[in-house]
Write a protein that holds these residues in place. Structure first.
Motif, PDB file in Angstrom:
ATOM      1  N   GLN A  13     -40.221   7.303 -23.740  1.00  0.00           N
ATOM      2  CA  GLN A  13     -41.632   7.077 -24.053  1.00  0.00           C
ATOM      3  C   GLN A  13     -42.292   8.309 -24.659  1.00  0.00           C
ATOM      4  O   GLN A  13     -43.293   8.211 -25.354  1.00  0.00           O
ATOM      5  CB  GLN A  13     -42.409   6.661 -22.796  1.00  0.00           C
ATOM      6  CG  GLN A  13     -42.062   5.277 -22.286  1.00  0.00           C
ATOM      7  CD  GLN A  13     -43.095   4.769 -21.297  1.00  0.00           C
ATOM      8  OE1 GLN A  13     -44.298   4.888 -21.508  1.00  0.00           O
ATOM      9  NE2 GLN A  13     -42.622   4.181 -20.214  1.00  0.00           N
ATOM     10  N   GLU A  70     -48.863   2.031 -14.532  1.00  0.00           N
ATOM     11  CA  GLU A  70     -47.852   1.957 -15.581  1.00  0.00           C
ATOM     12  C   GLU A  70     -46.553   2.634 -15.160  1.00  0.00           C
ATOM     13  O   GLU A  70     -45.570   2.598 -15.899  1.00  0.00           O
ATOM     14  CB  GLU A  70     -48.364   2.634 -16.856  1.00  0.00           C
ATOM     15  CG  GLU A  70     -49.574   1.978 -17.492  1.00  0.00           C
ATOM     16  CD  GLU A  70     -50.065   2.768 -18.686  1.00  0.00           C
ATOM     17  OE1 GLU A  70     -49.376   3.732 -19.085  1.00  0.00           O
ATOM     18  OE2 GLU A  70     -51.129   2.426 -19.231  1.00  0.00           O
ATOM     19  N   ILE A  71     -46.561   3.244 -13.988  1.00  0.00           N
ATOM     20  CA  ILE A  71     -45.411   4.054 -13.565  1.00  0.00           C
ATOM     21  C   ILE A  71     -44.751   3.415 -12.350  1.00  0.00           C
ATOM     22  O   ILE A  71     -45.420   3.131 -11.348  1.00  0.00           O
ATOM     23  CB  ILE A  71     -45.854   5.493 -13.213  1.00  0.00           C
ATOM     24  CG1 ILE A  71     -46.676   6.088 -14.359  1.00  0.00           C
ATOM     25  CG2 ILE A  71     -44.647   6.370 -12.918  1.00  0.00           C
ATOM     26  CD1 ILE A  71     -47.327   7.414 -14.009  1.00  0.00           C
ATOM     27  N   ARG A 124     -51.564  19.450 -21.200  1.00  0.00           N
ATOM     28  CA  ARG A 124     -50.165  19.073 -21.353  1.00  0.00           C
ATOM     29  C   ARG A 124     -49.293  20.164 -21.979  1.00  0.00           C
ATOM     30  O   ARG A 124     -48.160  19.915 -22.362  1.00  0.00           O
ATOM     31  CB  ARG A 124     -50.018  17.750 -22.123  1.00  0.00           C
ATOM     32  CG  ARG A 124     -50.429  16.558 -21.275  1.00  0.00           C
ATOM     33  CD  ARG A 124     -50.539  15.300 -22.067  1.00  0.00           C
ATOM     34  NE  ARG A 124     -51.625  15.326 -23.035  1.00  0.00           N
ATOM     35  CZ  ARG A 124     -52.918  15.254 -22.716  1.00  0.00           C
ATOM     36  NH1 ARG A 124     -53.284  15.158 -21.455  1.00  0.00           N
ATOM     37  NH2 ARG A 124     -53.840  15.266 -23.652  1.00  0.00           N
ATOM     38  N   SER A 165     -49.765  11.932 -17.211  1.00  0.00           N
ATOM     39  CA  SER A 165     -50.942  11.541 -17.988  1.00  0.00           C
ATOM     40  C   SER A 165     -51.090  10.024 -18.095  1.00  0.00           C
ATOM     41  O   SER A 165     -52.121   9.535 -18.553  1.00  0.00           O
ATOM     42  CB  SER A 165     -50.862  12.144 -19.399  1.00  0.00           C
ATOM     43  OG  SER A 165     -49.777  11.577 -20.125  1.00  0.00           O
ATOM     44  N   ARG A 166     -50.089   9.285 -17.657  1.00  0.00           N
ATOM     45  CA  ARG A 166     -50.171   7.834 -17.714  1.00  0.00           C
ATOM     46  C   ARG A 166     -50.936   7.293 -16.499  1.00  0.00           C
ATOM     47  O   ARG A 166     -51.061   7.956 -15.472  1.00  0.00           O
ATOM     48  CB  ARG A 166     -48.767   7.215 -17.717  1.00  0.00           C
ATOM     49  CG  ARG A 166     -47.860   7.707 -18.841  1.00  0.00           C
ATOM     50  CD  ARG A 166     -46.485   7.047 -18.714  1.00  0.00           C
ATOM     51  NE  ARG A 166     -45.449   7.857 -19.337  1.00  0.00           N
ATOM     52  CZ  ARG A 166     -44.159   7.697 -19.113  1.00  0.00           C
ATOM     53  NH1 ARG A 166     -43.734   6.741 -18.293  1.00  0.00           N
ATOM     54  NH2 ARG A 166     -43.272   8.473 -19.712  1.00  0.00           N
ATOM     55  N   SER A 167     -51.389   6.073 -16.625  1.00  0.00           N
ATOM     56  CA  SER A 167     -52.044   5.399 -15.509  1.00  0.00           C
ATOM     57  C   SER A 167     -51.017   5.090 -14.430  1.00  0.00           C
ATOM     58  O   SER A 167     -49.856   4.772 -14.729  1.00  0.00           O
ATOM     59  CB  SER A 167     -52.695   4.101 -15.988  1.00  0.00           C
ATOM     60  OG  SER A 167     -53.182   3.352 -14.901  1.00  0.00           O
ATOM     61  N   LYS A 168     -51.439   5.179 -13.164  1.00  0.00           N
ATOM     62  CA  LYS A 168     -50.505   4.953 -12.052  1.00  0.00           C
ATOM     63  C   LYS A 168     -49.876   3.569 -12.107  1.00  0.00           C
ATOM     64  O   LYS A 168     -48.715   3.396 -11.719  1.00  0.00           O
ATOM     65  CB  LYS A 168     -51.220   5.159 -10.713  1.00  0.00           C
ATOM     66  CG  LYS A 168     -51.532   6.608 -10.407  1.00  0.00           C
ATOM     67  CD  LYS A 168     -51.932   6.803  -8.956  1.00  0.00           C
ATOM     68  CE  LYS A 168     -53.313   6.273  -8.691  1.00  0.00           C
ATOM     69  NZ  LYS A 168     -53.772   6.627  -7.314  1.00  0.00           N
ATOM     70  N   HIS A 211     -39.486  10.171 -18.632  1.00  0.00           N
ATOM     71  CA  HIS A 211     -40.738  10.902 -18.414  1.00  0.00           C
ATOM     72  C   HIS A 211     -40.863  12.153 -19.255  1.00  0.00           C
ATOM     73  O   HIS A 211     -41.943  12.754 -19.328  1.00  0.00           O
ATOM     74  CB  HIS A 211     -40.821  11.318 -16.943  1.00  0.00           C
ATOM     75  CG  HIS A 211     -39.610  12.080 -16.508  1.00  0.00           C
ATOM     76  ND1 HIS A 211     -39.420  13.399 -16.835  1.00  0.00           N
ATOM     77  CD2 HIS A 211     -38.515  11.695 -15.796  1.00  0.00           C
ATOM     78  CE1 HIS A 211     -38.262  13.804 -16.330  1.00  0.00           C
ATOM     79  NE2 HIS A 211     -37.694  12.792 -15.694  1.00  0.00           N
ATOM     80  N   SER A 226     -44.116  10.733 -23.488  1.00  0.00           N
ATOM     81  CA  SER A 226     -45.474  11.106 -23.073  1.00  0.00           C
ATOM     82  C   SER A 226     -45.385  11.650 -21.658  1.00  0.00           C
ATOM     83  O   SER A 226     -44.570  11.187 -20.861  1.00  0.00           O
ATOM     84  CB  SER A 226     -46.419   9.907 -23.122  1.00  0.00           C
ATOM     85  OG  SER A 226     -46.030   8.915 -22.200  1.00  0.00           O
ATOM     86  N   SER A 230     -41.763  14.724 -21.884  1.00  0.00           N
ATOM     87  CA  SER A 230     -42.968  14.569 -22.705  1.00  0.00           C
ATOM     88  C   SER A 230     -42.739  14.775 -24.198  1.00  0.00           C
ATOM     89  O   SER A 230     -43.657  14.591 -24.988  1.00  0.00           O
ATOM     90  CB  SER A 230     -44.052  15.540 -22.217  1.00  0.00           C
ATOM     91  OG  SER A 230     -43.597  16.874 -22.309  1.00  0.00           O
ATOM     92  N   LEU A 260     -45.546  12.061 -18.049  1.00  0.00           N
ATOM     93  CA  LEU A 260     -45.650  10.987 -17.061  1.00  0.00           C
ATOM     94  C   LEU A 260     -46.959  11.057 -16.293  1.00  0.00           C
ATOM     95  O   LEU A 260     -47.591  10.043 -16.025  1.00  0.00           O
ATOM     96  CB  LEU A 260     -44.457  11.046 -16.103  1.00  0.00           C
ATOM     97  CG  LEU A 260     -44.449   9.974 -15.017  1.00  0.00           C
ATOM     98  CD1 LEU A 260     -43.099   9.282 -14.945  1.00  0.00           C
ATOM     99  CD2 LEU A 260     -44.791  10.562 -13.663  1.00  0.00           C
TER     100      LEU A 260
END
Length: 644
Positions: free
Chosen positions: A245, A256-257, A319, A251-254, A215, A247, A217, A249
């Motif tokens: 990754q 995807e996590i 961010r 900021s990602r779609s739920k 996670h 990026s 960033s 965490l």
């Protein structure tokens, strides 16, 4: 401030010095070196997390001072290993440290409450590991796998000659010296102990990073895996690649996590080694656009009640990390919440002063408070075991919200839990809704009693008539409960009523025969009431017969709007000067001691009996005698006279 910090003038002129660790650091290092943790691999998570924080700090400072980025604007973390030298290195090009900061951060622990934390260690490895996780001593975890640690660092913007090398074997001291360091940031070199070869394997390190730090960033770079030529010979790669990754965490779609990734991010952002109880992740759009990822921890940190604690929800703007000490983002009664809020609308140069006056922040805060309360409501409704864990850890803190947040008071009240006379004694608690659902027919009030301990509450004479009639009473023994009952007047239309305040009024719970019996008792008791009133005229507001007692001879009651005796004691215990009002002594006319007093012919002995009744009533509710010696003499005198 430790004695170490007082040596700055000498240190700055010295090329190399050996300095002693602060006593608290020595104790922590001893625990680390003796391997408290069964999963030692988490040391890498902690060091990578620290490197990420250093990058966040530089990114924020560079907003106002772009020159701090020097000629290296791409922030990264590098993980390298050398099998021959048996070293593992974690490098970052973040904010770095000056010599003073190295001593401050690596030689001492400046946190308030450190001594209390160390005193709480039990010697039980598992329990102590959890406590250390709460304390957040990530850097020192390196000594679980290393017998020597070397740190080289230079603060961003400082001259290349102002680099610093710190080195220690984790014993009683460390060395520190000035060096030339061309690049900013911090390099941590772990000289691994024998038997820790797994941390010299690239595949193993990649697995650990992807498990615990995916996670983060910014990119965590490692050398690409070795390749083989046509003859099968291994060829080392010079190419660096990102392992994570890279990026944010949140900021990602739920979808995807994974839950495991949510848990690991919590451990990073909260510096906690335990899994969270629950979390809320949402992107809010509208007049204010922001993302929130908020967690409910499973355990209270050791410094939950420290006034100077600064951990909380982290504020990001697009961010970019801005600050963590943001009380404006979460009210005090939700100070246990961890996580991040990332705004798309706030300016990058936002300051604490701007935060205090920002309507945008007020909107974000209100929305996040509602999210947290919804999260707790969901736990309470659907996972009683987890909510019980939460309540044990943070219940007293949540109670503060009853008086602090009137806009959400009704929601908070539904989340409160109390012990009651119907609790079975194994820690079972009841909600106010539970209480209301069990109220007797004709019962109009929620009855409670405040006391210093559960046993004092359970055995209070004020409960006798309620036990007789089978009426439930809440037993409030937390100090904050006085604040709660002073702020919460009613719940779902039912008034809260202290059983130790005012004249007893059970309303429809009393039938006509009860009222007639009470009136007859009061009439019959008039002579003895007057006799006691005369003997105690300096100590009481009044004396009256009561029906609230069945077994005890007397009890003390304060006025309906007066400060409770328990609150008066609490305030005095913290040095407050309190002028409490005189109580009313209520007597049980049917009790043998009251009847004995009524029949006593000797006025001096009758006065002694009246004084004893008062003192016993005071002791029964946890009060303190003004003159214990006089009480003892009076008791002894009565015992001798009555036995003669």
């Amino acid at each position: 401030m430790s004695s170490t910090l007082q040596t700055y003038p000498q240190i700055m002129s010295a090329q190399k010095e050996t300095l002693g660790f602060q006593t608290e650091v020595k104790q922590l290092l001893h625990l680390m070196i003796h391997s408290l943790y069964s999963n030692k691999e988490i040391f890498l998570r902690e060091l990578v997390s620290n490197a990420s924080d250093a990058a966040d700090k530089l990114r924020f400072e560079a907003i106002a001072h772009p020159a701090l980025l020097e000629n290296d604007p791409e922030l990264t973390i590098r993980v390298e290993f050398d099998k021959e030298a048996r070293t593992l290195t974690i490098r970052d090009n973040g904010i770095g440290m000056s010599r003073e900061e190295v001593i401050d951060h690596l030689g001492t622990i400046a946190k308030s409450g450190t001594r209390a934390f160390l005193d709480s260690l039990t010697g039980d490895d598992r329990k102590d590991a959890n406590l250390i996780g709460q304390f957040g001593v990530g850097f020192y975890s390196a000594f679980m796998v290393a017998d020597k640690v070397t740190v080289t660092t230079r603060r961003a913007g400082a001259d290349t000659a102002e680099g610093v090398r710190w080195e220690s074997s984790g014993a009683g001291d460390y060395t520190i010296e000035n060096i030339v360091k061309p690049s900013r940031g911090t390099d941590i070199v772990l000289h691994l102990k024998d038997g820790e070869d797994e941390f010299l394997d690239g595949w193993r390190l990649r697995h650990i990073i992807r498990t615990y730090s995916d996670h983060i960033s910014l990119p965590i770079m490692m050398r690409a895996p070795a390749k083989h030529d046509d003859d099968g010979k291994e060829i080392e790669s010079d190419e660096m690649e990102a392992v994570n990754q890279a990026s944010a965490l949140w900021s990602r779609s739920k979808n995807e996590i994974s839950d495991e990734q949510y848990r690991e991010f919590y451990k990073h952002v909260a510096h906690d080694f335990s899994d969270p109880l629950a979390w809320s992740h949402a992107r809010v759009e509208g007049r204010q656009e922001y993302t929130e990822l908020l967690y409910i921890p499973s355990r209270a940190p050791f410094d939950l009640y420290e006034r100077e604690r600064k951990q909380g929800v982290k504020l990001y703007v697009r961010r970019v990390f801005i600050m963590e000490d943001t009380q404006k983002l979460m009210p005090q009664y939700l100070r246990f919440v961890r996580g991040v809020i990332d705004s798309n609308d706030l300016p990058l140069n936002v300051s604490r002063e701007i935060l205090q006056q920002s309507r945008d922040i007020d909107t974000i805060r209100a929305g996040c408070v509602k999210k947290v309360l919804s999260l707790l409501e969901d736990l309470a409704a659907n996972d009683a075991e987890k909510y019980a864990t939460f309540w044990d850890a943070f219940g007293q803190v949540l109670k503060e919200g009853v008086g602090e947040d009137f806009g959400n008071q009704a929601r908070i009240a539904k989340l409160l839990r109390f012990t009651s006379t119907l609790s079975d004694g194994d820690g079972q608690t009841v909600s106010l809704a539970d209480y209301v659902s069990r109220m007797k027919e004709g019962q109009e009030k929620i009855y409670y009693i405040t006391a210093e301990s559960l046993s004092a509450a359970r055995n209070s004479p004020h409960l006798e008539v309620f036990k007789k009639k089978g009426v439930e009473v809440l037993l409030l023994t937390d100090r904050i409960d006085e604040w709660v009952t002073g702020s919460l007047n009613e719940f779902e239309g039912k008034a809260l009523q202290s059983v130790a305040k005012g004249a007893l009024d059970l309303g429809a719970l009393e039938d006509e025969s009860d009222k007639q019996a009470q009136e007859a008792a009061e009439e019959a008791a008039r002579p003895v009431v007057e006799r006691i009133r005369k003997a105690l005229e300096e100590r009481v507001r009044d004396v009256r017969a009561t029906a609230r007692l069945t077994d005890s001879p007397a009890c003390l009651v304060v006025g309906e709007h007066d400060m409770s005796a328990n609150l008066e004691r609490l305030l005095k215990s913290v040095g407050q000067k309190v002028e409490g009002s005189k109580p009313t002594l209520e007597i049980n006319p049917e009790h043998v001691l009251v009847k004995r007093l009524a029949d006593e012919q000797d006025e001096s002995r009758a006065s002694d009996l009246a004084q004893v009744l008062y003192d016993q009533a005071l002791l029964a509710e946890g009060g303190k005698l003004e003159d214990p010696a006089a009480f003892v003499k009076r008791i002894n005198r009565l015992m001798l006279e009555l036995s003669a």
